[in-house]
Design a protein around this motif. Sequence first.
Motif, PDB file in Angstrom:
ATOM      1  N   GLY A 437      10.179  12.268   1.653  1.00 33.59           N
ATOM      2  CA  GLY A 437      10.508  11.593   0.403  1.00 33.59           C
ATOM      3  C   GLY A 437       9.312  10.900  -0.195  1.00 33.59           C
ATOM      4  O   GLY A 437       8.221  10.931   0.351  1.00 33.59           O
ATOM      5  N   HIS A 438       9.532  10.326  -1.297  1.00 30.50           N
ATOM      6  CA  HIS A 438       8.467   9.610  -1.981  1.00 30.50           C
ATOM      7  C   HIS A 438       8.725   8.130  -1.828  1.00 30.50           C
ATOM      8  O   HIS A 438       9.779   7.634  -2.177  1.00 30.50           O
ATOM      9  CB  HIS A 438       8.472  10.027  -3.461  1.00 30.50           C
ATOM     10  N   VAL A 439       7.763   7.431  -1.279  1.00 33.02           N
ATOM     11  CA  VAL A 439       7.938   5.999  -1.077  1.00 33.02           C
ATOM     12  C   VAL A 439       7.262   5.258  -2.212  1.00 33.02           C
ATOM     13  O   VAL A 439       6.087   5.467  -2.491  1.00 33.02           O
ATOM     14  CB  VAL A 439       7.329   5.573   0.281  1.00 33.02           C
ATOM     15  N   GLU A 440       8.029   4.452  -2.876  1.00 33.57           N
ATOM     16  CA  GLU A 440       7.457   3.671  -3.978  1.00 33.57           C
ATOM     17  C   GLU A 440       6.466   2.664  -3.413  1.00 33.57           C
ATOM     18  O   GLU A 440       6.732   2.029  -2.405  1.00 33.57           O
ATOM     19  CB  GLU A 440       8.574   2.878  -4.691  1.00 33.57           C
ATOM     20  N   ALA A 441       5.355   2.529  -4.083  1.00 29.62           N
ATOM     21  CA  ALA A 441       4.421   1.482  -3.674  1.00 29.62           C
ATOM     22  C   ALA A 441       5.130   0.156  -3.842  1.00 29.62           C
ATOM     23  O   ALA A 441       5.789  -0.081  -4.852  1.00 29.62           O
ATOM     24  CB  ALA A 441       3.186   1.533  -4.555  1.00 29.62           C
ATOM     25  N   GLY A 442       5.018  -0.680  -2.822  1.00 28.05           N
ATOM     26  CA  GLY A 442       5.629  -2.001  -2.918  1.00 28.05           C
ATOM     27  C   GLY A 442       7.144  -1.940  -2.853  1.00 28.05           C
ATOM     28  O   GLY A 442       7.840  -2.813  -3.339  1.00 28.05           O
ATOM     29  N   ALA A 443       7.679  -0.866  -2.236  1.00 25.01           N
ATOM     30  CA  ALA A 443       9.142  -0.773  -2.112  1.00 25.01           C
ATOM     31  C   ALA A 443       9.682  -1.940  -1.304  1.00 25.01           C
ATOM     32  O   ALA A 443      10.797  -2.385  -1.498  1.00 25.01           O
ATOM     33  CB  ALA A 443       9.520   0.540  -1.450  1.00 25.01           C
ATOM     34  N   ALA A 444       8.859  -2.402  -0.396  1.00 21.93           N
ATOM     35  CA  ALA A 444       9.280  -3.594   0.357  1.00 21.93           C
ATOM     36  C   ALA A 444       8.813  -4.822  -0.384  1.00 21.93           C
ATOM     37  O   ALA A 444       7.715  -4.871  -0.886  1.00 21.93           O
ATOM     38  CB  ALA A 444       8.646  -3.563   1.735  1.00 21.93           C
ATOM     39  N   ALA A 445       9.681  -5.742  -0.425  1.00 21.34           N
ATOM     40  CA  ALA A 445       9.313  -6.972  -1.146  1.00 21.34           C
ATOM     41  C   ALA A 445       8.304  -7.722  -0.330  1.00 21.34           C
ATOM     42  O   ALA A 445       8.277  -7.619   0.873  1.00 21.34           O
ATOM     43  CB  ALA A 445      10.539  -7.815  -1.361  1.00 21.34           C
TER      44      ALA A 445
ATOM     45  N   GLN B  23      14.728   6.335   4.312  1.00 18.82           N
ATOM     46  CA  GLN B  23      13.275   6.484   4.107  1.00 18.82           C
ATOM     47  C   GLN B  23      12.677   5.345   3.299  1.00 18.82           C
ATOM     48  O   GLN B  23      11.577   5.484   2.771  1.00 18.82           O
ATOM     49  CB  GLN B  23      12.954   7.791   3.357  1.00 18.82           C
ATOM     50  N   VAL B  25      10.878   1.807   2.954  1.00 18.16           N
ATOM     51  CA  VAL B  25      10.109   0.867   3.764  1.00 18.16           C
ATOM     52  C   VAL B  25      10.758  -0.498   3.590  1.00 18.16           C
ATOM     53  O   VAL B  25      10.920  -0.976   2.467  1.00 18.16           O
ATOM     54  CB  VAL B  25       8.636   0.829   3.296  1.00 18.16           C
ATOM     55  N   ARG B  28       6.521  -4.485   6.462  1.00 23.12           N
ATOM     56  CA  ARG B  28       5.176  -4.104   6.903  1.00 23.12           C
ATOM     57  C   ARG B  28       4.553  -5.281   7.643  1.00 23.12           C
ATOM     58  O   ARG B  28       4.786  -6.432   7.261  1.00 23.12           O
ATOM     59  CB  ARG B  28       4.268  -3.779   5.705  1.00 23.12           C
ATOM     60  N   MET B  55      12.675  -9.343   2.940  1.00 25.76           N
ATOM     61  CA  MET B  55      13.159  -8.383   1.949  1.00 25.76           C
ATOM     62  C   MET B  55      14.684  -8.433   1.853  1.00 25.76           C
ATOM     63  O   MET B  55      15.257  -8.377   0.751  1.00 25.76           O
ATOM     64  CB  MET B  55      12.671  -6.986   2.364  1.00 25.76           C
ATOM     65  N   MET B 266       3.767  10.839   1.417  1.00 28.19           N
ATOM     66  CA  MET B 266       4.940  10.039   1.052  1.00 28.19           C
ATOM     67  C   MET B 266       4.624   9.055  -0.065  1.00 28.19           C
ATOM     68  O   MET B 266       5.459   8.753  -0.908  1.00 28.19           O
ATOM     69  CB  MET B 266       5.462   9.305   2.282  1.00 28.19           C
ATOM     70  N   PRO B 269       3.292  12.268  -3.506  1.00 31.37           N
ATOM     71  CA  PRO B 269       3.724  13.611  -3.082  1.00 31.37           C
ATOM     72  C   PRO B 269       2.823  14.739  -3.563  1.00 31.37           C
ATOM     73  O   PRO B 269       2.833  15.816  -2.986  1.00 31.37           O
ATOM     74  CB  PRO B 269       5.118  13.748  -3.686  1.00 31.37           C
ATOM     75  N   ASN B 420      -3.518   3.692  -3.149  1.00 32.45           N
ATOM     76  CA  ASN B 420      -2.292   2.917  -3.096  1.00 32.45           C
ATOM     77  C   ASN B 420      -2.593   1.483  -2.684  1.00 32.45           C
ATOM     78  O   ASN B 420      -3.399   1.269  -1.782  1.00 32.45           O
ATOM     79  CB  ASN B 420      -1.344   3.569  -2.086  1.00 32.45           C
TER      80      ASN B 420
END
Lengths: 445, 453
Positions: A437-445, B23, B25, B28, B55, B266, B269, B420
Amino acid sequence: MTQPPKASAKQKDVSKDSSMLKQKEMIAGHYRRLSTAGEDGRKVAATFVPGNLNELIMCFDLLNNLPEVNAIQSGLRKESGRYVMEAEKLGHSEDVCTYVKNDLGMIARGNVGPYGLQLPDPDVLLLSYTGCFTFMKWFELLREQYDCETIMMHTPYTGDGKITQNMRDYMVKQLKEEVIPKLERVSGVKFDIDRLREYLKESARAEDDLVWVLQSAKNKPSPIDAYFGGIYYIGPIFGAFRGTKEATEYYGALRAEVQDRLDAHQGPVTPDGEMDGEKYRLVVEGPPNYTSFRDFWKMFYEEGAVVVASSYTKVGGVYDFGFRHDPDNPLETLADYCLGVYTNRSLPQRVEMLASYVNDYQADGLLVNSIKSCNSFSAGQLLIMREVEKRTGKPAAFIESDLVDPRYFSPANIKNRLESYFQMIEQKRAGKHVEAGHVEAGAAA
Amino acid sequence: MRTFTGIDLGSTTTKAVLMDENQRVIGRGITNSRSNYDTATRVASQEARIDAHMMLCHRALEQVGGLGGRLEEFLGDLEGAFRLEQFLEQLGDLEETCLGQLRHERFASVRDAAKVALAEVFARLREEAPALFGRGAKRKSDFFRDVAGGRYLAVSEAVARDAGLSYDLLLNVYDKSIIEVENRPPGGDIKGKFRRALSALIGDSNGRSGPFADQRDAVERAVGAALDIELDDVFLVGTGYGRVTLPFSKEHIRSEILCHGLGAHMMHPGTRTVLDIGGQDTKGIQVDANGIVENFQMNDRCAAGCGRYLGYIADEMKMGLHELGPMAIKSEKPVRINSTCTVFAGAELRDRLSLGEKREDILAGLHRAIILRAMSIISRSGGIANEFTFTGGVAKNEAAVRELRKLVKENYGEVTININPESIYTGALGAAEFARRAGESAAFEDARAGVNS
């Protein structure tokens, strides 16, 4: 699938099959003969593995001493490091071939060879493969050292990928006018072409069995490792035994042994015992590292990787595409042999050969071990690698080490790359490409 | 909640990424590797879990109206209060360890005075701690060693002077203790610390106090519910240099080549070529449309042109690593530096300085040298295909990025270059995705076994 053999924390005694033990005896016997050459009144020729004219040398009752083989033996016995350093003290630079430095360092320290036996001074230096410029320089230095007869036979490079009649005639002319007369003069033995024919018959028999053994790796699982194990298999025929009855017997016995392994669906014998569970089949280009030979091999069999074909096992003669020494054309066949050794072949020929190995042996890919101090082998390897990849569609990888200089074997880096390569094969082989899949940058807060 | 962890044990830092079943995140974490990968793994994993709790709190508070526009402010305060709790816990550990050092025979003559001095040092450190984690506080680093160490050195100098004690003695005690404390597995009870941090913001059962006391009910319900979510770690995959030191079985280990390839895919893509410049290796990787590695090359027998090169240059210049890029970017006339060898580059640097060259011009030249080296590795792996993703710590260095853009354009024309903001987590992200796939396939196998049994 059965797991590949696990590494034991402590290295135990090396497992060897009976052919390995026989081969070891043969080599030890040869070194004993060399060490007593003076007492026995035997004269000695020094020559190289590529273009090794062993049958011709034997025609003059000369013992064949191969400095490359001495260097390999020193490397395997962990003695090469000090010889290399010794040669550097004498002024040979870091980039010089480490076989050369091993030889010169060993001579400087009294020329005590493998098995702790004294090596004799050569009576004649015979260079019959000139594709490696370093070989010529090496013999110039030895000529300086020993002030002995030196024979330089020029082998034309097969740049167009084929051996022409012109090349053959040119080499036969050299054999007749230069090589044979000089060998007669040094040895005091008259050349007898029928004696040469007899040796060549033996060579062809041994070559048949060697090819059968190497090609047994086309089976799944492969009963042999055609690189690490292959080095033991080529020892006699690439060294001082080609053309002898002893070699014919050895290769007959080896063939029978491999046949038994094949019948029992067994994998190769490794230093830590038999290997089960072939997981990766590789073709390898380039020589191995000898100073960490066992550790290097272990990195393969611990992961279930078997080498099914290699170019290095063709460095002293390419027999698996049909060439055999021909007793009916004794001098022409010696010329063809020299012209056909692996490193005398053009890059397109080498690519062709490696690509055919990947396809014919159903390999998962090509691995290149690039040797720091060997231009003869290493030049063009990246190009070779890419071209083989393109033609076969199989993944390739590149690692770097050296022949017998222990300073140029970095186990952590090599292991890291090998593991990456094996996992890359695994990933590609899986076939079911999970769409990531594609993970959005900054998907995690 | 079922979670999957990817850990990248690099030579300089250890990173962890926590992923959910979809999937996404969710957390981190990063810590310095300090040659103790076991501890680094625990710290990085714990950091990723803390991030995940933050989060989840964020999500829960958004659902109840986001505190009337004060959500970010609240979360900043909550994290600050949590970090303060964590810091005080480690500070207590450091104090205990320092006092333990004093039991050594060689301190016998000064033991009592040193105990008093240490008590004073730690009292002052505790007193000033809230300011370090309060709103608007600027910290150069979040690692305990850096925060506590810097302050300890400053405070103990004054305390030693007042007490008539040798400053070296207090330094010696600290030096002997900090490594031990750093390498101690982190204390657990994350939720407890969060709850204590929450009390500081909204008050506790004894009454309402703190900056968000007026929001107490909404916050307590939402954050409480978020903290009640169990993070059930299903599968972990480790990668990077330190992986061999961990007690992971084979199925829990993936090569960093595969992880960086998949992680870059990821994030972007369209990626076909990846360049990762890490602490001690540089990798050029080609991947296909699914993030599967097609080819790779790594630096050969030496680490020239790796991240450590810049670290060494920073040491030579008496600068912080993060200061190199900003200074080099000011250059208008980069000096040509020929050496890619780290040590030789240091010699060349001093030579150039003695010739009166400007520091920013020399630094720009050094940045170009490191990228030239990387370009050679990329070309060996098969060149650059569109899109090109640059990962690893050096991707944060704007001067290195500037040189990279220039050289890519010169050699490969117009290519999309992805950098990124979370690129340091690329390897850990790929590892987390491998963990997710392995966990899912194990679950599938179990389910199938259940059906068949």
